[in-house]
Design a protein around this motif. Sequence first.
Motif, PDB file in Angstrom:
ATOM      1  N   ILE A   1       0.809  -1.228   0.000  1.00 49.57           N
ATOM      2  CA  ILE A   1       0.000   0.000   0.000  1.00 49.57           C
ATOM      3  C   ILE A   1       0.842   1.278   0.000  1.00 49.57           C
ATOM      4  O   ILE A   1       0.604   2.176  -0.814  1.00 49.57           O
ATOM      5  CB  ILE A   1      -1.031  -0.020   1.146  1.00 49.57           C
ATOM      6  N   PRO A   2       1.860   1.421   0.847  1.00 50.28           N
ATOM      7  CA  PRO A   2       2.657   2.662   0.795  1.00 50.28           C
ATOM      8  C   PRO A   2       3.358   2.863  -0.553  1.00 50.28           C
ATOM      9  O   PRO A   2       3.517   3.998  -1.014  1.00 50.28           O
ATOM     10  CB  PRO A   2       3.684   2.490   1.918  1.00 50.28           C
ATOM     11  N   VAL A   3       3.750   1.779  -1.190  1.00 44.39           N
ATOM     12  CA  VAL A   3       4.398   1.876  -2.500  1.00 44.39           C
ATOM     13  C   VAL A   3       3.379   2.352  -3.532  1.00 44.39           C
ATOM     14  O   VAL A   3       3.650   3.243  -4.344  1.00 44.39           O
ATOM     15  CB  VAL A   3       5.025   0.525  -2.914  1.00 44.39           C
ATOM     16  N   ILE A   4       2.188   1.780  -3.504  1.00 44.04           N
ATOM     17  CA  ILE A   4       1.130   2.184  -4.427  1.00 44.04           C
ATOM     18  C   ILE A   4       0.753   3.646  -4.212  1.00 44.04           C
ATOM     19  O   ILE A   4       0.542   4.399  -5.161  1.00 44.04           O
ATOM     20  CB  ILE A   4      -0.100   1.270  -4.254  1.00 44.04           C
ATOM     21  N   GLN A   5       0.701   4.063  -2.958  1.00 45.16           N
ATOM     22  CA  GLN A   5       0.313   5.439  -2.654  1.00 45.16           C
ATOM     23  C   GLN A   5       1.339   6.471  -3.104  1.00 45.16           C
ATOM     24  O   GLN A   5       1.034   7.653  -3.141  1.00 45.16           O
ATOM     25  CB  GLN A   5       0.012   5.584  -1.165  1.00 45.16           C
ATOM     26  N   GLN A   6       2.520   6.044  -3.487  1.00 46.53           N
ATOM     27  CA  GLN A   6       3.468   6.987  -4.079  1.00 46.53           C
ATOM     28  C   GLN A   6       2.935   7.494  -5.416  1.00 46.53           C
ATOM     29  O   GLN A   6       3.217   8.624  -5.810  1.00 46.53           O
ATOM     30  CB  GLN A   6       4.836   6.339  -4.251  1.00 46.53           C
ATOM     31  N   LEU A   7       2.166   6.666  -6.125  1.00 44.30           N
ATOM     32  CA  LEU A   7       1.528   7.075  -7.382  1.00 44.30           C
ATOM     33  C   LEU A   7       0.096   7.543  -7.170  1.00 44.30           C
ATOM     34  O   LEU A   7      -0.381   8.436  -7.851  1.00 44.30           O
ATOM     35  CB  LEU A   7       1.515   5.904  -8.380  1.00 44.30           C
ATOM     36  N   TRP A   8      -0.604   6.908  -6.278  1.00 42.46           N
ATOM     37  CA  TRP A   8      -2.016   7.186  -6.029  1.00 42.46           C
ATOM     38  C   TRP A   8      -2.163   7.809  -4.637  1.00 42.46           C
ATOM     39  O   TRP A   8      -2.866   7.271  -3.776  1.00 42.46           O
ATOM     40  CB  TRP A   8      -2.826   5.892  -6.122  1.00 42.46           C
ATOM     41  N   ALA A   9      -1.537   8.928  -4.402  1.00 42.94           N
ATOM     42  CA  ALA A   9      -1.510   9.549  -3.078  1.00 42.94           C
ATOM     43  C   ALA A   9      -2.904   9.898  -2.571  1.00 42.94           C
ATOM     44  O   ALA A   9      -3.138   9.907  -1.364  1.00 42.94           O
ATOM     45  CB  ALA A   9      -0.637  10.797  -3.115  1.00 42.94           C
ATOM     46  N   GLU A  10      -3.829  10.161  -3.471  1.00 42.74           N
ATOM     47  CA  GLU A  10      -5.179  10.551  -3.070  1.00 42.74           C
ATOM     48  C   GLU A  10      -6.058   9.356  -2.705  1.00 42.74           C
ATOM     49  O   GLU A  10      -7.183   9.525  -2.248  1.00 42.74           O
ATOM     50  CB  GLU A  10      -5.849  11.356  -4.191  1.00 42.74           C
ATOM     51  N   THR A  11      -5.562   8.140  -2.903  1.00 48.50           N
ATOM     52  CA  THR A  11      -6.348   6.934  -2.651  1.00 48.50           C
ATOM     53  C   THR A  11      -6.012   6.367  -1.276  1.00 48.50           C
ATOM     54  O   THR A  11      -4.855   6.112  -0.971  1.00 48.50           O
ATOM     55  CB  THR A  11      -6.069   5.877  -3.735  1.00 48.50           C
TER      56      THR A  11
ATOM     57  N   ILE B   1      -7.560   0.766  -1.718  1.00 50.49           N
ATOM     58  CA  ILE B   1      -6.545  -0.073  -2.361  1.00 50.49           C
ATOM     59  C   ILE B   1      -6.763  -1.535  -1.983  1.00 50.49           C
ATOM     60  O   ILE B   1      -6.672  -2.415  -2.844  1.00 50.49           O
ATOM     61  CB  ILE B   1      -5.127   0.403  -1.989  1.00 50.49           C
ATOM     62  N   ARG B   2      -7.087  -1.803  -0.734  1.00 44.70           N
ATOM     63  CA  ARG B   2      -7.345  -3.185  -0.312  1.00 44.70           C
ATOM     64  C   ARG B   2      -8.520  -3.799  -1.069  1.00 44.70           C
ATOM     65  O   ARG B   2      -8.530  -4.991  -1.351  1.00 44.70           O
ATOM     66  CB  ARG B   2      -7.594  -3.248   1.195  1.00 44.70           C
ATOM     67  N   GLU B   3      -9.507  -2.984  -1.444  1.00 44.63           N
ATOM     68  CA  GLU B   3     -10.661  -3.483  -2.195  1.00 44.63           C
ATOM     69  C   GLU B   3     -10.271  -3.978  -3.588  1.00 44.63           C
ATOM     70  O   GLU B   3     -10.951  -4.839  -4.147  1.00 44.63           O
ATOM     71  CB  GLU B   3     -11.727  -2.401  -2.310  1.00 44.63           C
ATOM     72  N   TRP B   4      -9.212  -3.447  -4.157  1.00 46.65           N
ATOM     73  CA  TRP B   4      -8.779  -3.878  -5.485  1.00 46.65           C
ATOM     74  C   TRP B   4      -8.474  -5.372  -5.494  1.00 46.65           C
ATOM     75  O   TRP B   4      -8.625  -6.034  -6.510  1.00 46.65           O
ATOM     76  CB  TRP B   4      -7.562  -3.101  -5.944  1.00 46.65           C
TER      77      TRP B   4
ATOM     78  N   LEU C   1     -11.158   4.512 -12.276  1.00 48.58           N
ATOM     79  CA  LEU C   1      -9.781   4.982 -12.451  1.00 48.58           C
ATOM     80  C   LEU C   1      -9.589   5.390 -13.899  1.00 48.58           C
ATOM     81  O   LEU C   1      -9.716   4.589 -14.808  1.00 48.58           O
ATOM     82  CB  LEU C   1      -8.776   3.898 -12.081  1.00 48.58           C
ATOM     83  N   SER C   2      -9.285   6.641 -14.116  1.00 45.62           N
ATOM     84  CA  SER C   2      -9.163   7.132 -15.489  1.00 45.62           C
ATOM     85  C   SER C   2      -7.791   6.852 -16.092  1.00 45.62           C
ATOM     86  O   SER C   2      -7.627   6.905 -17.288  1.00 45.62           O
ATOM     87  CB  SER C   2      -9.441   8.633 -15.529  1.00 45.62           C
TER      88      SER C   2
END
Length: 72
Positions: free
Chosen positions: A19-29, A34-37, A67-68
Amino acid sequence: METTSVEELTTTREWATAIPVIQQLWAETDASAIREWKDEPDYRLFGMYADDELVGVKRWGSCKAHLSNCRF
């Protein structure tokens, strides 16, 4: 010498680490979104490890409809 590997992230714990790695790109999420994905059909997440530390992620599969831009 650094050892690298790529592995599919399948457990709740592995996803939590990502999750912290993903939030580097998706900071607003937020983390709960993210867990729901993980529950989406056809959505797979892979992690790149360097010396047993998660350093990157890559998704495989279709993106959520809201997600656009799938950047990872």
